[in-house]
Design a protein around this motif. Structure first.
Motif, PDB file in Angstrom:
ATOM      1  N   ARG A   1       4.728   9.106   2.029  1.00 20.97           N
ATOM      2  CA  ARG A   1       5.450   9.476   0.819  1.00 20.97           C
ATOM      3  C   ARG A   1       5.975   8.276   0.041  1.00 20.97           C
ATOM      4  O   ARG A   1       5.971   8.278  -1.198  1.00 20.97           O
ATOM      5  CB  ARG A   1       6.618  10.401   1.178  1.00 20.97           C
ATOM      6  N   TYR A   2       6.404   7.225   0.748  1.00 20.46           N
ATOM      7  CA  TYR A   2       7.155   6.167   0.071  1.00 20.46           C
ATOM      8  C   TYR A   2       6.474   4.804   0.040  1.00 20.46           C
ATOM      9  O   TYR A   2       7.016   3.877  -0.562  1.00 20.46           O
ATOM     10  CB  TYR A   2       8.537   6.024   0.726  1.00 20.46           C
ATOM     11  N   THR A   3       5.329   4.637   0.673  1.00 17.11           N
ATOM     12  CA  THR A   3       4.665   3.342   0.656  1.00 17.11           C
ATOM     13  C   THR A   3       3.403   3.388  -0.202  1.00 17.11           C
ATOM     14  O   THR A   3       2.838   4.461  -0.451  1.00 17.11           O
ATOM     15  CB  THR A   3       4.279   2.887   2.074  1.00 17.11           C
ATOM     16  N   TRP A   4       2.972   2.193  -0.626  1.00 17.10           N
ATOM     17  CA  TRP A   4       1.746   2.131  -1.440  1.00 17.10           C
ATOM     18  C   TRP A   4       0.558   2.628  -0.633  1.00 17.10           C
ATOM     19  O   TRP A   4      -0.298   3.348  -1.157  1.00 17.10           O
ATOM     20  CB  TRP A   4       1.499   0.690  -1.877  1.00 17.10           C
ATOM     21  N   THR A   5       0.499   2.247   0.642  1.00 15.79           N
ATOM     22  CA  THR A   5      -0.611   2.705   1.485  1.00 15.79           C
ATOM     23  C   THR A   5      -0.631   4.222   1.572  1.00 15.79           C
ATOM     24  O   THR A   5      -1.690   4.851   1.491  1.00 15.79           O
ATOM     25  CB  THR A   5      -0.496   2.097   2.891  1.00 15.79           C
ATOM     26  N   GLY A   6       0.543   4.823   1.727  1.00 14.38           N
ATOM     27  CA  GLY A   6       0.616   6.275   1.795  1.00 14.38           C
ATOM     28  C   GLY A   6       0.160   6.929   0.508  1.00 14.38           C
ATOM     29  O   GLY A   6      -0.584   7.932   0.531  1.00 14.38           O
ATOM     30  N   ARG A   7       0.571   6.380  -0.632  1.00 14.79           N
ATOM     31  CA  ARG A   7       0.135   6.938  -1.918  1.00 14.79           C
ATOM     32  C   ARG A   7      -1.370   6.772  -2.096  1.00 14.79           C
ATOM     33  O   ARG A   7      -2.045   7.648  -2.657  1.00 14.79           O
ATOM     34  CB  ARG A   7       0.900   6.267  -3.062  1.00 14.79           C
ATOM     35  N   ALA A   8      -1.907   5.651  -1.615  1.00 18.60           N
ATOM     36  CA  ALA A   8      -3.346   5.435  -1.702  1.00 18.60           C
ATOM     37  C   ALA A   8      -4.110   6.440  -0.840  1.00 18.60           C
ATOM     38  O   ALA A   8      -5.160   6.956  -1.235  1.00 18.60           O
ATOM     39  CB  ALA A   8      -3.690   4.008  -1.274  1.00 18.60           C
ATOM     40  N   LEU A   9      -3.569   6.729   0.345  1.00 14.83           N
ATOM     41  CA  LEU A   9      -4.192   7.726   1.219  1.00 14.83           C
ATOM     42  C   LEU A   9      -4.214   9.088   0.547  1.00 14.83           C
ATOM     43  O   LEU A   9      -5.230   9.798   0.574  1.00 14.83           O
ATOM     44  CB  LEU A   9      -3.436   7.813   2.544  1.00 14.83           C
ATOM     45  N   ARG A  10      -3.101   9.468  -0.073  1.00 12.83           N
ATOM     46  CA  ARG A  10      -3.036  10.768  -0.723  1.00 12.83           C
ATOM     47  C   ARG A  10      -3.942  10.820  -1.947  1.00 12.83           C
ATOM     48  O   ARG A  10      -4.572  11.841  -2.229  1.00 12.83           O
ATOM     49  CB  ARG A  10      -1.588  11.090  -1.103  1.00 12.83           C
TER      50      ARG A  10
ATOM     51  N   ARG B   1     -12.536   1.253   0.766  1.00 15.63           N
ATOM     52  CA  ARG B   1     -12.968   0.849   2.107  1.00 15.63           C
ATOM     53  C   ARG B   1     -11.777   0.452   2.971  1.00 15.63           C
ATOM     54  O   ARG B   1     -11.722   0.793   4.158  1.00 15.63           O
ATOM     55  CB  ARG B   1     -13.960  -0.305   2.016  1.00 15.63           C
ATOM     56  N   ARG B   2     -10.854  -0.255   2.381  1.00 12.64           N
ATOM     57  CA  ARG B   2      -9.671  -0.684   3.130  1.00 12.64           C
ATOM     58  C   ARG B   2      -8.827   0.521   3.531  1.00 12.64           C
ATOM     59  O   ARG B   2      -8.372   0.625   4.681  1.00 12.64           O
ATOM     60  CB  ARG B   2      -8.841  -1.657   2.283  1.00 12.64           C
TER      61      ARG B   2
END
Length: 294
Positions: A164-173, A190-191
């Protein structure tokens, strides 16, 4: 009848413990299946490897409980990285059947490799907790079972915060919603795919490490758990992490009640009956709103 009512809290407690293990495996599979669209039938073997990694860390290396879990997480993250790059990334963009066949092959390979390496004898990692059951009212529970539920709650809460709160999490969503738009928006697909697979592997491994303290681990430990994970993913709806949490806990509770009141031989049937019912009424799953894409 009175004795059956007295046993209800015990059955519910047992179901909560079993459901906690289901949740971690199913959430990991949801990430891999829902975001990467990889049908990984070797996910159960990731659970099995986590159990053996816990045995290695606690018995051979003498690590306490928490460092053992960190050790398992690191090993499974590295293992997930290798599997994603060597097995599944070369099959990206090709016939999905190839990935399914590859996952079956990986499953057989890992089972037989562990069977040859450690043998068929069940093993139990050292939990570091005092032996004996703790009585809370009419419920008897061990420290290991309490740790399973507590660890599941902490791990899942941490994952939800990251998503919910990290860039990686937003990228996953974003990748889950629409890979094309995510790519245009600057997401390194890919990353993010690699990170997703690593997280899914870690969750399955941690579940195996935790559950093996109660149910032991052997090379074929993942055969049934992967079926339960797919049941949860299908019932919850592809890509629904919150749904996988709810359905995973629910399945554990239902199975415990069925085993307690109707017999242990019926426990593993109930999940498949639930799948049939849900697919007949709501094919996208109970929480599967993300499957309706424009």
């Amino acid at each position: 009848m009175v004795s059956d009512f007295v046993l209800l809290p015990q059955f519910l407690t047992n179901g909560l413990v079993i459901g906690s293990g289901y949740v971690l495996v199913a959430v990991g599979l949801t990430l891999i299946f829902g975001i990467l669209h990889i049908v990984n039938f070797a996910h159960g073997e990731f659970y099995m490897l986590g159990g053996f990694a816990a045995v290695l860390g606690s018995q051979l290396l003498g690590l306490p409980a928490l460092p053992t879990l960190l050790f398992v997480a690191v090993l499974m993250a590295a293992f997930g990285l290798v599997v994603e790059r060597v097995v599944f990334r070369p099959l990206s963009g090709k016939d999905p059947t190839n990935a399914i066949i590859a996952s079956f092959g990986l499953s057989v390979l890992l089972q037989n490799l562990m069977l040859k390496t450690v043998g068929a004898e069940p093993m139990v990692p050292k939990s570091g907790f005092a032996s004996g059951a703790i009585q809370i009212g009419n419920v008897f529970i061990t420290a290991e079972r309490i740790a399973i539920v507590a660890a599941m709650a902490v791990i899942v809460a941490a994952l939800l915060l990251v998503l919910r709160y990290t860039w990686t999490g937003r990228a996953l969503r974003a990748l889950s919603e629409n890979p094309t738009v995510a790519l245009i928006s600057g997401v390194n697909v890919r990353r993010v795919s690699l990170i997703t697979f690593m997280i899914g592997s870690v969750l399955a491994g941690l579940s195996g490490a935790l559950m093996s303290t109660v149910f032991m681990v052997q090379p074929n430990s993942g055969a049934l758990i992967v079926m339960k994970a797919f049941i949860i993913v299908v019932v919850a709806g592809m890509g629904s992490i919150e749904g996988a949490i709810i359905v995973g806990l629910g399945l554990g509770l239902i199975e415990s009640l069925v085993a307690g009141y109707m017999g242990n031989q019926l426990r593993d049937i109930v999940g498949f009956l639930i799948v049939i019912l849900v697919l007949a009424v709501r094919p996208q799953g109970l929480f599967g709103l993300t499957t309706e894409r424009s």
